[in-house]
Enzyme design. Structure first.
Site, PDB file in Angstrom:
ATOM      1  N   GLY A  12       0.738  -1.212   0.172  1.00  0.00           N
ATOM      2  CA  GLY A  12       0.129   0.046  -0.002  1.00  0.00           C
ATOM      3  C   GLY A  12       0.722   1.360   0.080  1.00  0.00           C
ATOM      4  O   GLY A  12       0.610   2.240  -0.831  1.00  0.00           O
ATOM      5  N   ARG A  88      -0.153 -18.297  -2.567  1.00  0.00           N
ATOM      6  CA  ARG A  88      -1.157 -17.428  -2.383  1.00  0.00           C
ATOM      7  C   ARG A  88      -2.935 -18.046  -1.876  1.00  0.00           C
ATOM      8  O   ARG A  88      -3.468 -16.910  -0.812  1.00  0.00           O
ATOM      9  CB  ARG A  88      -1.422 -16.407  -3.490  1.00  0.00           C
ATOM     10  N   ASN A 120      -4.225 -11.152  -1.621  1.00  0.00           N
ATOM     11  CA  ASN A 120      -4.194 -12.303  -2.134  1.00  0.00           C
ATOM     12  C   ASN A 120      -5.233 -13.235  -1.180  1.00  0.00           C
ATOM     13  O   ASN A 120      -5.315 -12.990  -0.243  1.00  0.00           O
ATOM     14  CB  ASN A 120      -2.736 -12.849  -2.305  1.00  0.00           C
ATOM     15  N   ASP A 148       3.024  -9.689 -12.968  1.00  0.00           N
ATOM     16  CA  ASP A 148       3.506 -10.892 -13.444  1.00  0.00           C
ATOM     17  C   ASP A 148       4.053 -10.577 -14.840  1.00  0.00           C
ATOM     18  O   ASP A 148       5.359 -11.129 -15.053  1.00  0.00           O
ATOM     19  CB  ASP A 148       2.566 -11.997 -13.526  1.00  0.00           C
ATOM     20  N   ARG A 151       7.585  -9.063 -14.380  1.00  0.00           N
ATOM     21  CA  ARG A 151       8.663 -10.178 -14.083  1.00  0.00           C
ATOM     22  C   ARG A 151       9.088 -10.863 -15.184  1.00  0.00           C
ATOM     23  O   ARG A 151       9.992 -11.240 -15.386  1.00  0.00           O
ATOM     24  CB  ARG A 151       7.959 -10.880 -12.920  1.00  0.00           C
ATOM     25  N   HIS A 175      -3.563 -15.517 -11.011  1.00  0.00           N
ATOM     26  CA  HIS A 175      -2.226 -14.864 -10.289  1.00  0.00           C
ATOM     27  C   HIS A 175      -1.655 -15.933  -9.296  1.00  0.00           C
ATOM     28  O   HIS A 175      -1.975 -15.687  -8.110  1.00  0.00           O
ATOM     29  CB  HIS A 175      -2.599 -13.675  -9.684  1.00  0.00           C
TER      30      HIS A 175
END
Ligand SMILES: NC(=O)c1ccc[n+]([C@@H]2O[C@H](COP(=O)([O-])OP(=O)(O)OC[C@H]3O[C@@H](n4cnc5c(N)ncnc54)[C@H](O)[C@@H]3O)[C@@H](O)[C@H]2O)c1
Length: 308
Positions: A12, A88, A120, A148, A151, A175
């Site tokens: 955050g 997650r 998540n 993602d 990455r 995800h």
């Protein structure tokens, strides 16, 4: 342009910092339940304003939702992050309760907001917001694919020994470590497919490294990452705030697109002032279609754990 970020923790605060640094929002409100925490993060960030040259006003509040009233965009990062070795999906028990109550409190004060879900397991949390609020589906967006994909591009640039600005690539699907579908067949270096430069084995390695991108960092850091997640959220917020019509893979509620129904999962979307302005259906290979289907089965299985 008023943006509220719930959860002044690692993601955050990083998100608030990048939004401010990009200088497109007039106001960012950070809200947390930990006494004084959001106020402290907001004050610390405001003391970077003269150094970093932004005019965005950042304020913090401990649980006072009236301070978030009339937010154009709201971001939910509240909840627990995973520890090394966790998936997650294991976070669902605690985070579902938090996300449901946070979404409802936000909507009491900002009924016309566009909501970005980060907590998540993100696809299931996005589905939960869809099922428990009256927000139209274009105003509920799950952030995962943008991270993602960043990455994926990082790993592609590494494999190609190329600057990241040369790389184009996208990750769709759920995800999660198993659910991500990096679209290696579409990935390119300046319009030239990466398969021209990389062996099959190297491409497989890039795909595997991308899928465990979050887990790799969680192992190194002892908690989940925050710089890239915060930057990814800020890019979505900017695309909506500035009506950019930019394409990102986001978790969106599907009704037939990609042959999927009643699920939130990562697909390419165009983001603008109305939130998700279009779900873009791209041609997938048979192998990618099968992976997308398998990924959706995983997300649906996690969704069944929700009590909605
Ligand atoms: N979607 C993604 O790509 C992505 C990436 C990274 C992290 N995450 C997820 O984001 C979430 C936050 O991660 P983090 O590293 O910032 O965790 P963190 O522990 O640093 O921060 C979470 C914050 O939420 C606050 N909080 C808890 N319950 C709350 C409530 N009811 N109301 C308001 N605030 C509340 C906590 O006090 C804490 O400050 C986790 O669920 C993590 O798994 C998602």
């Amino acid at each position: 342009m008023k943006v509220t970020v719930v959860g002044a923790g690692a993601v955050g605060a990083s998100c608030a910092e990048y939004i401010a640094m990009k200088n497109f929002a007039s106001e960012v409100v950070l809200l947390d339940i930990k006494e004084g925490y959001a106020e402290g993060k907001a004050m610390d960030l405001m003391q970077t304003a003269s150094l970093n040259g932004f005019d965005t006003k950042i304020t913090g509040t401990t649980g006072d939702y009236s301070k978030t009233a009339n937010s154009d965009i709201t971001v939910i990062t509240s909840g627990i992050p995973r520890k090394p070795g966790m998936t997650r999906e294991e976070l669902i028990g605690i985070n579902a309760g938090i996300v449901k109550s946070v979404a409802s409190s936000l909507l009491e004060h900002s009924p016309n907001t566009t909501m970005i879900v980060v907590s998540n397991p993100m696809d299931t949390m996005t589905y939960l917001v869809h099922k428990t609020t009256d927000l139209p589906k274009n105003r509920i967006i799950g952030m995962g694919g943008a991270l993602d994909s960043a990455r994926f591009k990082y790993r592609l640039a590494e494999a190609l020994d190329a600057p990241i600005s040369d790389i184009d690539g996208m990750v769709i699907g759920g995800h999660s470590d198993k659910g991500m579908v990096p679209l290696i067949s579409h990935a390119a270096r300046n319009s030239v497919k990466v398969s021209e430069f990389l062996s099959d084995d190297r491409m497989k390695q890039v795909v595997e490294d991308t899928k465990v991108g979050g887990a790799t960092l969680t192992k190194l850091l002892g908690t989940s990452a925050w710089y890239a997640p915060g930057a990814a959220v800020s890019s979505l917020v900017q695309a909506i705030a500035c009506d950019q019509k930019k394409m990102f893979p986001c978790s969106a509620y599907l009704e037939g697109e990609y042959n999927l129904n009643d699920i939130c999962i990562g697909v390419p979307v165009l983001l603008g002032k109305n939130g998700i302005e279009k779900i873009v259906e791209i041609e997938l290979s048979d192998a990618e279609k099968a992976k997308m289907q398998e990924s959706a089965e995983g997300v649906s299985k996690t969704n069944t754990l929700l009590q909605v």
